[in-house]
Design a protein around this motif. Sequence first.
Motif, PDB file in Angstrom:
ATOM      1  N   GLU A  27       0.812  -1.267   0.087  1.00 54.64           N
ATOM      2  CA  GLU A  27      -0.208  -0.034  -0.092  1.00 54.64           C
ATOM      3  C   GLU A  27       0.894   1.195   0.038  1.00 54.64           C
ATOM      4  O   GLU A  27       0.472   2.079  -0.818  1.00 54.64           O
ATOM      5  CB  GLU A  27      -1.005  -0.001   1.077  1.00 54.64           C
ATOM      6  CG  GLU A  27      -1.975  -0.993   1.143  1.00 54.64           C
ATOM      7  CD  GLU A  27      -2.948  -1.098   2.370  1.00 54.64           C
ATOM      8  OE1 GLU A  27      -2.835  -0.136   3.127  1.00 54.64           O
ATOM      9  OE2 GLU A  27      -3.748  -1.842   2.592  1.00 54.64           O
ATOM     10  N   LYS A  28       1.990   1.190   0.880  1.00 50.90           N
ATOM     11  CA  LYS A  28       2.803   2.394   0.747  1.00 50.90           C
ATOM     12  C   LYS A  28       3.693   2.516  -0.522  1.00 50.90           C
ATOM     13  O   LYS A  28       3.775   3.683  -0.881  1.00 50.90           O
ATOM     14  CB  LYS A  28       3.673   2.462   2.049  1.00 50.90           C
ATOM     15  CG  LYS A  28       2.946   2.651   3.387  1.00 50.90           C
ATOM     16  CD  LYS A  28       4.173   2.518   4.520  1.00 50.90           C
ATOM     17  CE  LYS A  28       3.137   2.934   5.783  1.00 50.90           C
ATOM     18  NZ  LYS A  28       4.014   2.968   6.767  1.00 50.90           N
ATOM     19  N   VAL A  30       2.495   1.647  -3.340  1.00 56.90           N
ATOM     20  CA  VAL A  30       1.578   2.331  -4.567  1.00 56.90           C
ATOM     21  C   VAL A  30       1.525   3.681  -4.356  1.00 56.90           C
ATOM     22  O   VAL A  30       1.611   4.508  -5.302  1.00 56.90           O
ATOM     23  CB  VAL A  30       0.300   1.531  -4.643  1.00 56.90           C
ATOM     24  CG1 VAL A  30      -0.742   2.332  -5.176  1.00 56.90           C
ATOM     25  CG2 VAL A  30       0.287   0.004  -4.934  1.00 56.90           C
ATOM     26  N   ASP A  31       1.351   4.173  -2.964  1.00 57.81           N
ATOM     27  CA  ASP A  31       1.067   5.760  -2.839  1.00 57.81           C
ATOM     28  C   ASP A  31       2.519   6.287  -3.093  1.00 57.81           C
ATOM     29  O   ASP A  31       2.389   7.206  -3.506  1.00 57.81           O
ATOM     30  CB  ASP A  31       1.030   5.962  -1.317  1.00 57.81           C
ATOM     31  CG  ASP A  31      -0.476   5.463  -0.901  1.00 57.81           C
ATOM     32  OD1 ASP A  31      -1.279   5.471  -1.782  1.00 57.81           O
ATOM     33  OD2 ASP A  31      -0.699   5.263   0.170  1.00 57.81           O
ATOM     34  N   PHE A  32       3.563   5.585  -2.987  1.00 55.38           N
ATOM     35  CA  PHE A  32       5.138   6.410  -3.344  1.00 55.38           C
ATOM     36  C   PHE A  32       4.953   6.445  -4.699  1.00 55.38           C
ATOM     37  O   PHE A  32       5.689   7.353  -5.210  1.00 55.38           O
ATOM     38  CB  PHE A  32       6.152   5.383  -2.645  1.00 55.38           C
ATOM     39  CG  PHE A  32       7.434   5.967  -2.989  1.00 55.38           C
ATOM     40  CD1 PHE A  32       8.049   7.247  -2.313  1.00 55.38           C
ATOM     41  CD2 PHE A  32       8.444   5.288  -3.900  1.00 55.38           C
ATOM     42  CE1 PHE A  32       9.073   7.591  -2.492  1.00 55.38           C
ATOM     43  CE2 PHE A  32       9.684   6.010  -3.969  1.00 55.38           C
ATOM     44  CZ  PHE A  32      10.144   7.060  -3.214  1.00 55.38           C
ATOM     45  N   LYS A  34       2.679   6.915  -6.870  1.00 54.25           N
ATOM     46  CA  LYS A  34       1.681   7.808  -7.500  1.00 54.25           C
ATOM     47  C   LYS A  34       2.624   9.364  -7.058  1.00 54.25           C
ATOM     48  O   LYS A  34       2.419  10.329  -7.931  1.00 54.25           O
ATOM     49  CB  LYS A  34       0.459   7.767  -6.609  1.00 54.25           C
ATOM     50  CG  LYS A  34      -0.357   6.679  -6.985  1.00 54.25           C
ATOM     51  CD  LYS A  34      -1.761   6.724  -6.261  1.00 54.25           C
ATOM     52  CE  LYS A  34      -2.764   5.642  -6.330  1.00 54.25           C
ATOM     53  NZ  LYS A  34      -3.740   5.431  -5.466  1.00 54.25           N
ATOM     54  N   LYS A  35       3.165   9.380  -5.952  1.00 55.84           N
ATOM     55  CA  LYS A  35       3.938  10.438  -5.837  1.00 55.84           C
ATOM     56  C   LYS A  35       5.034  10.737  -6.895  1.00 55.84           C
ATOM     57  O   LYS A  35       5.402  11.997  -7.318  1.00 55.84           O
ATOM     58  CB  LYS A  35       4.456  10.471  -4.414  1.00 55.84           C
ATOM     59  CG  LYS A  35       3.466  10.736  -3.372  1.00 55.84           C
ATOM     60  CD  LYS A  35       3.986  10.624  -1.970  1.00 55.84           C
ATOM     61  CE  LYS A  35       2.895  10.598  -1.066  1.00 55.84           C
ATOM     62  NZ  LYS A  35       3.336  10.598   0.378  1.00 55.84           N
TER      63      LYS A  35
END
Length: 78
Positions: A27-28, A30-32, A34-35
Amino acid sequence: MKIKYRNEDYYIYISKEQISFSLQDKEKLVDFIKKIIVRLKVFYNIYLQGFYKIYAYPNQNYGLILRIICLDAMDIDT
């Protein structure tokens, strides 16, 4: 962070010093990613338009390697 463009693919190399979380946490991760894509647009003027497949290759010693592949219209599953 290094960015290379070869054969219509982007390769992004991110050192482990720039990553502040465990690479096993999806999850982290995927967020990374995106950033990182937003950073490509804002800081590097790289606009990813269309559909892309992203492969993430985490490595505890080096960091993270992203391979971003542009998909043709024929490659897209409906």
